[in-house]
Design an enzyme around this catalytic site. Structure first.
Site, PDB file in Angstrom:
ATOM      1  N   GLN A 107      -8.295  -7.054  16.973  1.00  0.00           N
ATOM      2  CA  GLN A 107      -7.231  -6.076  17.168  1.00  0.00           C
ATOM      3  C   GLN A 107      -7.781  -4.873  17.921  1.00  0.00           C
ATOM      4  OE1 GLN A 107      -5.391  -3.426  14.113  1.00  0.00           O
ATOM      5  NE2 GLN A 107      -3.594  -4.744  14.363  1.00  0.00           N
ATOM      6  N   TYR A 180       1.847   4.895  15.645  1.00  0.00           N
ATOM      7  CA  TYR A 180       0.627   5.127  16.405  1.00  0.00           C
ATOM      8  C   TYR A 180       0.968   5.439  17.868  1.00  0.00           C
ATOM      9  CZ  TYR A 180      -2.263   3.692  12.461  1.00  0.00           C
ATOM     10  OH  TYR A 180      -2.878   3.634  11.243  1.00  0.00           O
ATOM     11  N   ARG A 228       1.243  -5.916  17.261  1.00  0.00           N
ATOM     12  CA  ARG A 228       1.568  -5.355  15.946  1.00  0.00           C
ATOM     13  C   ARG A 228       2.809  -4.500  16.128  1.00  0.00           C
ATOM     14  NH1 ARG A 228       2.038  -5.705  10.960  1.00  0.00           N
ATOM     15  NH2 ARG A 228       0.684  -4.643   9.487  1.00  0.00           N
ATOM     16  N   GLY A 338      -2.466  -9.070   3.431  1.00  0.00           N
ATOM     17  CA  GLY A 338      -3.415  -8.000   3.657  1.00  0.00           C
ATOM     18  C   GLY A 338      -4.173  -7.701   2.386  1.00  0.00           C
ATOM     19  N   CYS A 362      -3.257  -8.270  -6.452  1.00  0.00           N
ATOM     20  CA  CYS A 362      -3.270  -6.939  -5.851  1.00  0.00           C
ATOM     21  C   CYS A 362      -2.270  -6.079  -6.608  1.00  0.00           C
ATOM     22  CB  CYS A 362      -2.880  -7.048  -4.376  1.00  0.00           C
ATOM     23  SG  CYS A 362      -2.404  -5.475  -3.629  1.00  0.00           S
ATOM     24  N   CYS A 365      -1.892  -0.523  -5.323  1.00  0.00           N
ATOM     25  CA  CYS A 365      -2.241   0.845  -5.724  1.00  0.00           C
ATOM     26  C   CYS A 365      -2.841   1.654  -4.581  1.00  0.00           C
ATOM     27  CB  CYS A 365      -3.222   0.820  -6.895  1.00  0.00           C
ATOM     28  SG  CYS A 365      -4.835   0.114  -6.486  1.00  0.00           S
ATOM     29  N   CYS A 369      -8.401   0.554  -1.012  1.00  0.00           N
ATOM     30  CA  CYS A 369      -8.254   0.240   0.415  1.00  0.00           C
ATOM     31  C   CYS A 369      -7.859   1.478   1.209  1.00  0.00           C
ATOM     32  CB  CYS A 369      -7.279  -0.913   0.612  1.00  0.00           C
ATOM     33  SG  CYS A 369      -5.699  -0.757  -0.257  1.00  0.00           S
ATOM     34  N   ASN A 439      -4.819   0.392 -22.486  1.00  0.00           N
ATOM     35  CA  ASN A 439      -3.779   1.264 -21.945  1.00  0.00           C
ATOM     36  C   ASN A 439      -2.990   0.625 -20.813  1.00  0.00           C
ATOM     37  OD1 ASN A 439      -4.122   3.428 -23.680  1.00  0.00           O
ATOM     38  ND2 ASN A 439      -5.612   4.470 -22.371  1.00  0.00           N
ATOM     39  N   LYS A 449       5.726  -2.558 -12.308  1.00  0.00           N
ATOM     40  CA  LYS A 449       4.307  -2.778 -12.589  1.00  0.00           C
ATOM     41  C   LYS A 449       4.022  -4.245 -12.935  1.00  0.00           C
ATOM     42  CE  LYS A 449       1.885   0.419 -12.464  1.00  0.00           C
ATOM     43  NZ  LYS A 449       1.657   1.596 -13.307  1.00  0.00           N
TER      44      LYS A 449
END
Length: 659
Positions: A107, A180, A228, A338, A362, A365, A369, A439, A449
């Protein structure tokens, strides 16, 4: 035996290039992965090779600079910095990736323009027209000159030629995407030029179309070039994103223009469109937090697929294989992963084996990353500490087998147990309750979640596979230690809620009690504390139709934009506002009454339930108790220092891999 997900493993072509299956690794930033010559360092190479081992059909690298005109020369790779060394370093990586029959695209980025985070990354401030910086409106970006644009086009062609010589199977252009630099040229609100690179849609896309024409001229018509591409901006105004269900007037690129732009890009010669939606002004769209539904780009992929005749690549929380199968041929030709491939590099192989329960989820969060990338650190993963450092930070067998006791079944204790068992140790996990998760159990209750709940299930599966002995409803004390012999003890008993004394007790409870179902919330709720627990609890209750207010002593909830990953922060703030949660900052609770709360300035808020979410304090009582023994002990996770899931897991991983 035929896999339930066999359609995902059919071959697919991009131009003349055949890809072994219909999976792709989405491009993610290569910050701090560059060597001194502008190539990929060994960690970056191991990172991509590991995903090829895991079965991915097409790997698309993170951004590489075509030049260092705008970007500083230490932050990301650049093929033109030293072409010979770039080819030398990446060719050997590509050979290994090809050994697994995977393909890889390099890329190439045109740069950041107005979306550069102020700091050392960007040397000059440029854009399509004069625009203010996304993050600091006092910074003004000047329009690029025609000569600069022509230089960039030539540099793209040179970068592609170097990539081809290094054995990359194609290139992807970054990007008419996410706001971008090239996207600033493509979008009318940022491009007010009157020359050939402005005006109507074709003029605004001329920068992007000239690039593909130059690459095809240099590398040949059959060398694949992907774009992209963000279909829709989701901007209500500058720096104001719009939520999925929100009605608004599009300030940026709307869907109709996005479809028309796709046709222009294809006509110019692009061989694939890597599709998503959003821009830095609506940043959570391009980097979706857990508050989005799974597969949230499918409608946009479908619109583009119906409009063009080249392959469409689609990401957007597509890690549910049933959603992926439904999307193929309807919304896309390749499914792109990803962050799920950061969490589990063997995701594709496990889907093929129909072993989805073994996929480490994943959490969306962004802590390991995007948050690290924003700080100039290498990409990694909250739930997978070895991500981005696979060879140097993996788990090896211990030379000496030990008998290890882990006290506490929260994420830190679970990770420590898993790693110790992989190391070859005998592990016993003691948990005071009748279930694992600590927790994370109350934290995973809100419907958004779901992946936190999957993480608990994943750990349960790993402990079962590794034959780890788990003792539930067991309190660790001196008597327990007298009856057992251990070579080391890992303390992971977590933290406890901080509960200030507000006087009136009948309608006061903790967020943990409400989430666990021990206390019922009324119709009018005041949440004391605007941290992540308080805000997510407030959102969850407001979506149930409750009237919720948050009272926070600090000037901002969630610690402000820099208190958590920016995209999660922006979306959670917008969701609280959209769901009519009242927020009182710089405010202190003065008195809790029977049916109301009095806060600073004597304001009275109606409340039949008051939820305390003022944070947690470490519970290090066990560690203090074990100081007197002659057994090596380690204190990890929240019982050492109250933080978040990532630091609990990383803490545990580091300690356990060293025992």
């Amino acid at each position: 035996m035929k896999s339930k997900y066999s359609k995902l493993f059919h071959q697919v072509n991009i131009g003349k290039l055949t890809i072994k299956n219909r999976t792709s690794m989405a491009p993610m930033g290569l910050v701090a992965f560059s060597d001194s010559f502008g190539g990929f360092n060994e960690k970056a190479q191991d990172y991509y090779i590991e995903r090829a081992k895991g079965g991915v059909g097409l790997i698309i690298t993170g951004i590489c600079s075509i030049n260092y005109y705008e970007l500083t020369d230490y932050i990301i790779p650049c093929p033109s910095k030293n072409p010979a060394m770039f080819i030398k370093s990446t060719a050997q990586m590509n050979e290994k990736i090809h050994s697994y029959d995977s393909k890889i695209f390099l890329q190439l980025t045109g740069g950041l323009g107005r979306v550069a985070i102020p700091g050392p990354i960007s040397k000059i401030n440029i854009s399509a027209s004069e625009n203010t910086n996304r993050f600091n409106p006092s910074i003004l970006d000047r329009p690029m000159t025609i000569d600069e644009i022509k230089m960039y086009i030539n540099d793209f062609a040179m970068g592609a030629a170097i990539a081809k010589q290094a054995g990359f199977d194609g290139v992807e252009i970054h990007a008419v995407h996410e706001g971008y630099l090239l996207d600033q040229f493509a979008t009318a609100c940022f491009n007010r030029r009157t020359d050939e690179y402005g005006g109507d849609l074709k003029g605004r896309l001329k920068f992007a179309t000239d690039i593909v024409k130059a690459i095809k001229k240099t590398c040949g018509e059959n060398y694949p070039v992907s774009m992209r591409y963000s279909v829709k901006s989701f901007m209500k105004d500058l720096r104001q994103g719009a939520l999925p269900s929100e009605e608004f007037k599009e300030y940026g690129k709307d869907l109709a223009e996005g479809i028309e732009a796709a046709k222009i890009l294809v006509e110019a010669g692009y061989d694939a469109l890597n599709v998503d939606a959003g821009t830095y002004d609506s940043w959570y769209w391009n980097h979706p937090p857990m508050y989005f539904e799974k597969g949230m780009y499918r409608q946009f992929g479908k619109s583009i697929k119906e409009a063009v005749d080249i392959p469409v690549i689609l990401a957007g929380r597509m890690d549910d294989p049933d959603i992926a199968i439904e999307a193929l041929d309807n919304c896309c030709d390749l499914v792109s992963y990803g962050r799920p491939l950061l969490a589990d590099p063997y995701l594709v192989e496990k889907i093929q084996k129909e072993d989805f329960e073994d996929v480490r989820p994943c959490l969306s969060c962004h802590q390991g990353c995007m948050d690290r990338i924003a700080k100039g650190l290498p990409v990694s993963c909250a739930v997978n500490p070895s991500c981005g450092r696979e060879m140097v930070y993996g788990i090896k067998k211990s030379d000496i087998k030990k008998n290890i006791l882990v006290v506490g079944g929260g994420v830190a204790g679970l990770e420590a147990s898993r790693v110790c068992a992989i190391r070859g140790h005998e592990v016993t996990l003691v948990e005071a309750l009748d279930k694992l998760g600590g927790n994370l159990i109350p934290g995973s209750v809100p419907e958004f979640k779901i992946d936190d709940r999957r993480l608990i299930k994943w750990y349960e599966r790993q402990l079962d596979k590794l034959n780890i002995k788990v003792e539930f409803n067991t309190k660790f004390d001196e008597k327990y230690l007298e009856n057992h012999s251990f070579d080391a003890i890992i303390c992971a008993i977590g933290s406890e809620p901080i509960i200030p004394d507000f006087g009136y007790k009948n309608n006061i409870c903790t967020a943990v009690d409400v989430l666990n179902g021990k206390k019922d919330a009324g119709e009018n709720i005041v949440v004391i504390g605007g941290g992540l627990v308080g805000c997510e609890t407030a959102l969850w209750l407001s979506k149930k139709g409750k009237k919720v207010s948050i009272v926070e002593m600090l000037p901002e909830i969630l610690g402000g934009m820099h208190g958590m990953p920016a995209m999660n922060y922006f979306m959670l703030c917008d969701l609280l506002n959209y769901n009519h949660v009242d927020i009182y900052t710089n405010s202190k609770v003065l008195e809790v009454k029977e049916s109301s709360v009095i806060i600073s300035n004597e304001k009275e808020i109606k409340a039949d339930t008051v939820i305390i979410a003022t944070g947690f304090k470490k519970n290090d009582s066990l560690q203090k108790q074990l100081y007197l023994t002659n057994i090596p002990t380690y204190n990890i996770g929240d019982s050492r220092n109250v933080s978040d899931i990532m630091h609990a897991i990383w803490d545990a991983y580091e300690v356990a891999r060293g025992i």
